[in-house]
Design an enzyme around this catalytic site. Structure first.
Site, PDB file in Angstrom:
ATOM      1  N   SER A  16       0.805  -1.223   0.000  1.00  0.00           N
ATOM      2  CA  SER A  16       0.000   0.000   0.000  1.00  0.00           C
ATOM      3  C   SER A  16       0.839   1.275   0.000  1.00  0.00           C
ATOM      4  O   SER A  16       0.383   2.313  -0.484  1.00  0.00           O
ATOM      5  CB  SER A  16      -0.937   0.004   1.209  1.00  0.00           C
ATOM      6  OG  SER A  16      -0.222  -0.168   2.415  1.00  0.00           O
ATOM      7  N   HIS A  65      -0.507   6.340   6.302  1.00  0.00           N
ATOM      8  CA  HIS A  65       0.029   6.120   4.955  1.00  0.00           C
ATOM      9  C   HIS A  65       0.419   7.454   4.323  1.00  0.00           C
ATOM     10  O   HIS A  65      -0.082   8.510   4.726  1.00  0.00           O
ATOM     11  CB  HIS A  65      -1.003   5.431   4.067  1.00  0.00           C
ATOM     12  CG  HIS A  65      -1.066   3.943   4.240  1.00  0.00           C
ATOM     13  ND1 HIS A  65      -1.576   3.355   5.353  1.00  0.00           N
ATOM     14  CD2 HIS A  65      -0.655   2.929   3.425  1.00  0.00           C
ATOM     15  CE1 HIS A  65      -1.502   2.042   5.231  1.00  0.00           C
ATOM     16  NE2 HIS A  65      -0.935   1.753   4.079  1.00  0.00           N
TER      17      HIS A  65
END
Length: 292
Positions: A47, A272
Site C-alpha cells: 500500500s 500512509h
C-alpha cells in the site's frame, strides 16, 4: 482511560482495511503506455507503493493512486511502457500469488523489462496490527510505553524477530525479480518517516503513547536497515525514503504532513503517505536512479 480508547475505533478499522490483504475482486495490474523510447518499467509493492485513498483511485481493492510514486516516476522517466502491479495489503507471498483478481505481481515482469521498483516488507512484519495494538494500548499509559512492554515481554523483542524473519523473504523476492527480468535495473524502496524523528509524538491526536513513539520509530529504522542490507547483498539499488521525509510525519500540521495519522486530513489511508508523501518518494526513487 478506557472510554478515550473507544474514540479511535473507526480510525483503526479504516487503517486495518487499508493494510489487510485485499480479499475482494481487484483489477489486473495497470498498464499505461508513455513516451516512445524510454524505460519498460514495472512497479511491485504494497500500500505504501499503491497509495490507497489518494485520488484518483484504480485497481479495485488494490487501491492504486494515479499519483503514487511509480506513476510519478514513470512520467518523469518518459517510460515507454509502465505496469503498476502494486496492491494494498500485499506481503512478499503475494508476489507469487493472486490477490483477488490481481494476478501475482511477478507476472508483470519479462525479459523486456528494463526497470523494476519493489516496495514490500511492512505487511510481512504486521504493520497494521502493530499500529492497531499500540493505539489500543496507548490510553492505558499515555506517558509510558505499553506497546513496547507488550512486544518485549519475556526479554525478546518480537518485532525485531519479525524483521529478521522477513529478511530471507526479501532476498527471495529480489532473486525472483532478477530471474524474470534479467536485464532490468532494480530498486528496493524503503519506508518513509511515519513517526516524528525525535520527541514523544502528539497523543491523543495520534494515539501512540509517548514511550512507544521512539520504539516504533526505531522499529521502522530497523526494518529499513534490513531492506538496505538485502538490497546490497542482491546488488540492487536501495532507495532511502526515510531521511527525505523527516519533518513531515503524522504529528505535523496538515499543510506540512506527508504521512497521515489516525484521522487523515489529506486524502490517504490512515498512517500512509498522502499525495505529497508519494511525490517525495518518487523524488527519492529518481534520485537513486540518477546516482547509478
Amino acid at each position: 482511560m478506557q472510554g478515550r480508547g473507544g474514540q479511535y475505533g473507526k480510525a483503526l478499522a479504516a487503517f486495518g482495511a487499508a493494510t489487510a490483504l485485499a480479499a475482494g475482486a481487484a483489477a489486473p495490474a495497470a498498464a499505461a503506455p508513455a513516451a516512445r523510447g524510454g524505460e519498460a518499467y514495472v512497479a511491485l509493492g504494497d500500500s505504501y507503493t499503491a497509495g490507497p485513498g489518494i485520488p484518483q483511485q484504480s485497481g479495485g481493492d488494490c487501491a492504486r493512486s494515479s499519483v503514487n510514486y511509480p506513476s510519478l516516476t514513470a512520467e518523469k522517466l518518459h517510460a515507454s511502457s509502465f505496469k503498476d502491479a502494486s496492491c494494498s495489503g500485499a506481503t512478499t507471498d503475494d508476489l507469487w500469488r493472486a490477490q483477488g483478481a490481481n494476478p501475482p505481481q511477478l507476472n508483470a515482469l519479462s525479459k523486456r523489462t528494463t526497470l523494476v521498483t519493489v516496495g514490500i516488507g511492512g505487511n510481512d512484519i504486521g504493520f497494521g496490527s502493530i499500529i492497531g495494538t499500540c493505539a489500543q494500548l496507548s490510553p492505558t499509559d499515555p506517558a509510558g510505553a505499553p506497546c513496547r512492554k507488550q512486544f518485549t515481554a519475556g526479554g525478546t523483542d518480537r518485532l525485531v524477530n519479525r524483521i529478521n524473519d522477513a529478511a530471507p523473504k526479501i532476498a527471495k523476492v529480489l532473486k525472483a525479480v532478477h530471474q524474470r527480468a534479467p536485464h532490468a535495473r532494480v530498486a528496493l524502496v524503503g519506508y518513509p518517516a511515519i513517526m516524528p524523528d525525535n520527541g514523544v509524538g502528539c497523543f491523543p491526536a495520534v494515539p501512540i503513547a509517548a514511550g512507544d513513539v521512539p520504539y516504533l520509530r526505531d522499529t521502522e529504522k530497523w526494518l529499513n536497515a534490513m531492506l538496505q542490507q538485502q538490497a546490497r547483498k542482491a546488488h540492487v539499488r536501495y532507495v532511502d525514503t526515510y531521511r527525505p521525509t523527516v519533518g513531515h510525519d503524522v504529528c505535523k500540521p496538515a499543510a506540512d504532513r506527508w504521512i497521515e495519522g489516525a484521522h487523515p486530513e489529506n486524502p490517504a489511508a490512515p498512517f500512509h503517505p498522502n499525495a505529497k508523501g508519494e511525490q517525495a518518494m518518487a523524488g527519492s526513487v529518481l534520485g537513486a536512479l540518477r546516482r547509478h
